[in-house]
Design an enzyme around this catalytic site. Structure first.
Site, PDB file in Angstrom:
ATOM      1  N   ARG A  56       0.813  -1.232   0.000  1.00 21.09           N
ATOM      2  CA  ARG A  56       0.000   0.000   0.000  1.00 21.09           C
ATOM      3  C   ARG A  56       0.837   1.268   0.000  1.00 21.09           C
ATOM      4  NH1 ARG A  56      -3.000  -2.855   3.872  1.00 21.09           N
ATOM      5  NH2 ARG A  56      -4.759  -3.918   2.884  1.00 21.09           N
ATOM      6  N   LYS A 116       2.178  11.772 -10.434  1.00 11.21           N
ATOM      7  CA  LYS A 116       1.391  10.859 -11.283  1.00 11.21           C
ATOM      8  C   LYS A 116       2.286   9.694 -11.679  1.00 11.21           C
ATOM      9  CE  LYS A 116      -1.934  13.805 -13.697  1.00 11.21           C
ATOM     10  NZ  LYS A 116      -2.347  14.283 -15.026  1.00 11.21           N
ATOM     11  N   GLU A 172       8.271  20.544 -23.225  1.00 11.20           N
ATOM     12  CA  GLU A 172       7.484  20.765 -22.000  1.00 11.20           C
ATOM     13  C   GLU A 172       7.902  22.088 -21.338  1.00 11.20           C
ATOM     14  OE1 GLU A 172       5.058  18.719 -21.456  1.00 11.20           O
ATOM     15  OE2 GLU A 172       5.653  16.836 -22.434  1.00 11.20           O
ATOM     16  N   LYS A 176       5.599  23.742 -12.539  1.00  8.04           N
ATOM     17  CA  LYS A 176       4.799  22.517 -12.393  1.00  8.04           C
ATOM     18  C   LYS A 176       4.413  22.322 -10.929  1.00  8.04           C
ATOM     19  CE  LYS A 176       3.857  17.848 -13.533  1.00  8.04           C
ATOM     20  NZ  LYS A 176       4.148  16.613 -14.210  1.00  8.04           N
ATOM     21  N   GLU A 193      -6.114  17.191 -10.427  1.00  5.56           N
ATOM     22  CA  GLU A 193      -6.561  17.636 -11.750  1.00  5.56           C
ATOM     23  C   GLU A 193      -8.065  17.902 -11.844  1.00  5.56           C
ATOM     24  OE1 GLU A 193      -4.240  15.912 -14.929  1.00  5.56           O
ATOM     25  OE2 GLU A 193      -5.821  16.344 -16.367  1.00  5.56           O
ATOM     26  N   ARG A 226      -4.605  22.004 -13.033  1.00  2.38           N
ATOM     27  CA  ARG A 226      -3.617  21.037 -13.533  1.00  2.38           C
ATOM     28  C   ARG A 226      -3.881  20.676 -14.996  1.00  2.38           C
ATOM     29  NH1 ARG A 226      -0.745  16.053 -10.129  1.00  2.38           N
ATOM     30  NH2 ARG A 226       0.789  15.600 -11.744  1.00  2.38           N
ATOM     31  N   ASN A 271      -1.949  20.147 -19.835  1.00  2.00           N
ATOM     32  CA  ASN A 271      -2.252  19.347 -21.019  1.00  2.00           C
ATOM     33  C   ASN A 271      -2.159  20.152 -22.306  1.00  2.00           C
ATOM     34  OD1 ASN A 271      -2.812  17.101 -19.443  1.00  2.00           O
ATOM     35  ND2 ASN A 271      -4.945  17.725 -19.149  1.00  2.00           N
ATOM     36  N   HIS A 281      -1.200  18.783 -25.729  1.00  2.00           N
ATOM     37  CA  HIS A 281      -1.226  17.327 -25.612  1.00  2.00           C
ATOM     38  C   HIS A 281      -2.458  16.681 -26.240  1.00  2.00           C
ATOM     39  CE1 HIS A 281       2.125  18.036 -22.969  1.00  2.00           C
ATOM     40  NE2 HIS A 281       2.308  16.746 -22.776  1.00  2.00           N
ATOM     41  N   HIS A 315      -1.183  13.941 -28.435  1.00  2.00           N
ATOM     42  CA  HIS A 315      -1.442  12.512 -28.234  1.00  2.00           C
ATOM     43  C   HIS A 315      -2.041  11.882 -29.485  1.00  2.00           C
ATOM     44  CE1 HIS A 315      -1.431  12.937 -23.579  1.00  2.00           C
ATOM     45  NE2 HIS A 315      -0.256  12.570 -24.031  1.00  2.00           N
ATOM     46  N   HIS A 374       7.655  12.210 -28.065  1.00  2.00           N
ATOM     47  CA  HIS A 374       6.552  12.861 -27.353  1.00  2.00           C
ATOM     48  C   HIS A 374       6.668  14.387 -27.488  1.00  2.00           C
ATOM     49  CE1 HIS A 374       3.534  13.616 -24.300  1.00  2.00           C
ATOM     50  NE2 HIS A 374       4.400  14.355 -23.619  1.00  2.00           N
TER      51      HIS A 374
END
Ligand SMILES: NC(=O)c1ccc[n+]([C@@H]2O[C@H](COP(=O)([O-])OP(=O)(O)OC[C@H]3O[C@@H](n4cnc5c(N)ncnc54)[C@H](O)[C@@H]3O)[C@@H](O)[C@H]2O)c1
Ligand SMILES: [Zn+2]
Length: 361
Positions: free
Chosen positions: A119, A141, A183, A223, A233, A237, A241, A244, A248, A263
C-alpha cells in the site's frame, strides 16, 4: 544546488526536489539513509551508467539493483509484475526505500510499483532525461499503459523526493533533449510569458549546463505550483495538457503509420495546432500566434508534421483521449502567452482546420 518543496494539502507529505550538478555523488547527504531499513534501486538499462553511480554512492549491493529493458515498453502489466516480484523477492518492508533511475517511463513504472507495494513505500526519483527532470518526476502521477491506452492504470502518490542531477543529460541524445524541452516551452506558454521568451531565444540544445539548471528549476517551480494548487486535476492542472490533445493524437497516428516521432515533437506540433485553435476561437491575436510559432521554431522544435497524417484519422483519435468526459473533447487553450484556460469546447470546423494547419507545408 537549488531546492524546491512540493507541499500538497490532500496528504500530509512534503516532497523535496534537489536540482544541480554532481548530486548523485551527494546522495548520502541528501537522503536520510538511517530512516530506511533497506534501499533498492530499480533502473532502466538505458540509464545503467547512472544507476551504477547511484549504487556506488548509496552503497547498494548488486542483489538490490534491478535493471529492466525497454523504457516505455516496460510500462505494462508484465513490466509492473517484474518490479513487484523484485521488491517482494528482496523482501522490502514498509520502511524501505526504492530509488528509481531513468526517464519518465521509469518514474511512472517504479513510482506506481512503489505506491502499490504494501500500500505504498517510499520512492525517490533520480530522473535521467530532460523530460523526466521537468515533467514526469514532478507531481506524483505514475502508472502503466493498458489495453493500448497510455497511462490507463495508475495513481497519484507523491515521491519522497526527486534528485535532479543535470549531469545525467550528458549521455542523453540531442533528440531526447529536444523532446523534454517542448514541455519547458509549454510551461512558459501556460504560465509565464517572459519565461517563454527566454527559453525560445535560441536552439534548445545550445544552452550551457549552468543555464539549464536555472531553466529546469523554473520549470519544476511552475509545475510544482500548478500541482500544489490542484493535485488531482480538478481544474488548473489541466492547463499542463496544453499541446497534448493534438499531441497525443499525433503520437497515436504516428505509431499506427510506423512514423518515428518523440513525445516532445508531437507536443510541439500540438502546441502550434492548439495555438492556432486559440487564435481562430478569438482568444489570442494573429501576432500572438505568430510569436508562439516563431518561438517554438527558434527553440528548434517542429510546428508541422514531418509527413502528412490523415485529418480524419487524427480527428477520430482525438475522440479517444482519456481526458474527454462524456465523449466531448475538452481543450486547454491560450488566453494570451503566459495564460491558459481549460475545459473549452470548440466547433468541429475549427478542430478540422487546426488539424489541417499542422500538415506539412
Ligand atoms: N507522470 C507524469 O506526470 C508524466 C509526465 C510526462 C511524461 N510522463 C511519461 O514519461 C514517459 C516519457 O519519458 P521519457 O521521454 O523520459 O522517456 P523514457 O523514459 O522512455 O526515456 C527515453 C529513452 O532515453 C533512454 N535514457 C534515459 N536516460 C538516459 C540517459 N541519461 N542517457 C541516455 N539515454 C537515456 C531510455 O532508455 C529511453 O530509451 C512516458 O511514458 C510518459 O507517459 C509522465
Ligand atoms: Zn508531455
Amino acid at each position: 544546488m537549488r531546492t524546491l518543496t512540493v507541499n500538497v494539502a490532500r496528504v500530509d507529505c512534503v516532497c523535496q526536489l534537489w536540482i544541480g550538478h554532481k548530486l548523485i555523488q551527494r546522495l548520502p547527504e541528501l537522503l536520510n539513509r538511517a530512516a530506511y531499513t533497506k534501499v533498492a534501486i530499480v533502473a532502466d538499462r538505458g540509464a545503467e551508467v547512472w544507476a551504477r553511480r547511484v549504487a556506488e554512492a548509496v552503497k547498494v549491493e548488486n542483489s538490490l539493483v534491478m535493471l529492466f529493458e525497454g523504457g516505455e515498453r516496460a510500462k505494462s502489466v508484465e513490466g509492473l509484475d517484474a518490479v513487484w516480484r523484485f521488491l517482494a523477492d528482496i523482501e522490502l518492508d514498509r520502511k524501505s526505500l526504492v530509488l528509481s533511475v531513468g526517464g519518465g517511463a521509469t518514474s511512472d513504472l517504479v513510482g506506481f510499483a512503489a505506491a502499490t507495494y504494501m500500500r505504498g513505500i517510499a520512492c525517490i526519483h533520480i530522473p535521467t532525461t530532460l523530460l523526466a527532470h521537468v515533467d514526469a518526476s514532478v507531481g506524483g502521477k505514475s502508472g502503466i499503459n493498458y489495453n493500448g491506452i497510455k497511462n490507463l492504470i495508475g495513481s497519484i502518490a507523491q515521491p519522497a523526493g526527486v534528485v535532479i542531477d543535470v549531469d545525467t543529460l550528458s549521455t542523453l541524445p540531442k533528440r531526447e533533449i529536444r523532446s523534454g524541452f517542448a514541455e519547458i516551452v509549454k510551461h512558459g506558454l501556460i504560465q509565464d510569458a517572459s519565461y517563454f521568451e527566454h527559453v525560445t531565444r535560441k536552439e534548445c540544445t545550445d544552452w550551457a549546463s549552468e543555464d539549464l539548471v536555472q531553466i529546469i528549476h523554473r520549470s519544476c517551480e511552475i509545475k510544482r505550483d500548478v500541482v500544489q494548487a490542484d493535485e488531482t486535476e480538478q481544474g488548473l492542472r489541466k492547463t499542463l495538457n496544453f499541446g497534448h490533445t493534438i499531441g497525443h493524437a499525433i503520437e497515436g497516428q504516428a505509431l499506427t503509420c510506423g512514423i518515428s516521432i518523440t513525445h516532445g515533437e508531437a507536443v510541439a506540433i500540438g502546441m502550434a495546432g492548439e495555438s492556432y485553435l486559440s487564435y481562430r476561437g478569438g482568444r489570442i491575436s494573429r501576432s500572438e500566434l505568430e510569436t508562439v510559432v516563431s518561438g517554438i521554431t527558434q527553440a528548434g522544435l517542429p510546428v508541422k508534421l514531418p509527413v502528412a497524417l490523415p485529418v480524419t484519422a487524427l480527428r477520430s483519435t482525438l475522440a479517444h483521449d482519456k481526458k474527454n468526459v462524456g465523449g466531448a473533447v475538452k481543450w486547454t487553450l491560450l488566453d494570451r502567452i503566459g495564460q491558459a484556460a481549460f475545459d473549452i469546447s470548440v466547433s468541429e470546423d475549427l478542430i478540422l482546420d487546426s488539424l489541417n494547419e499542422i500538415q506539412p507545408g
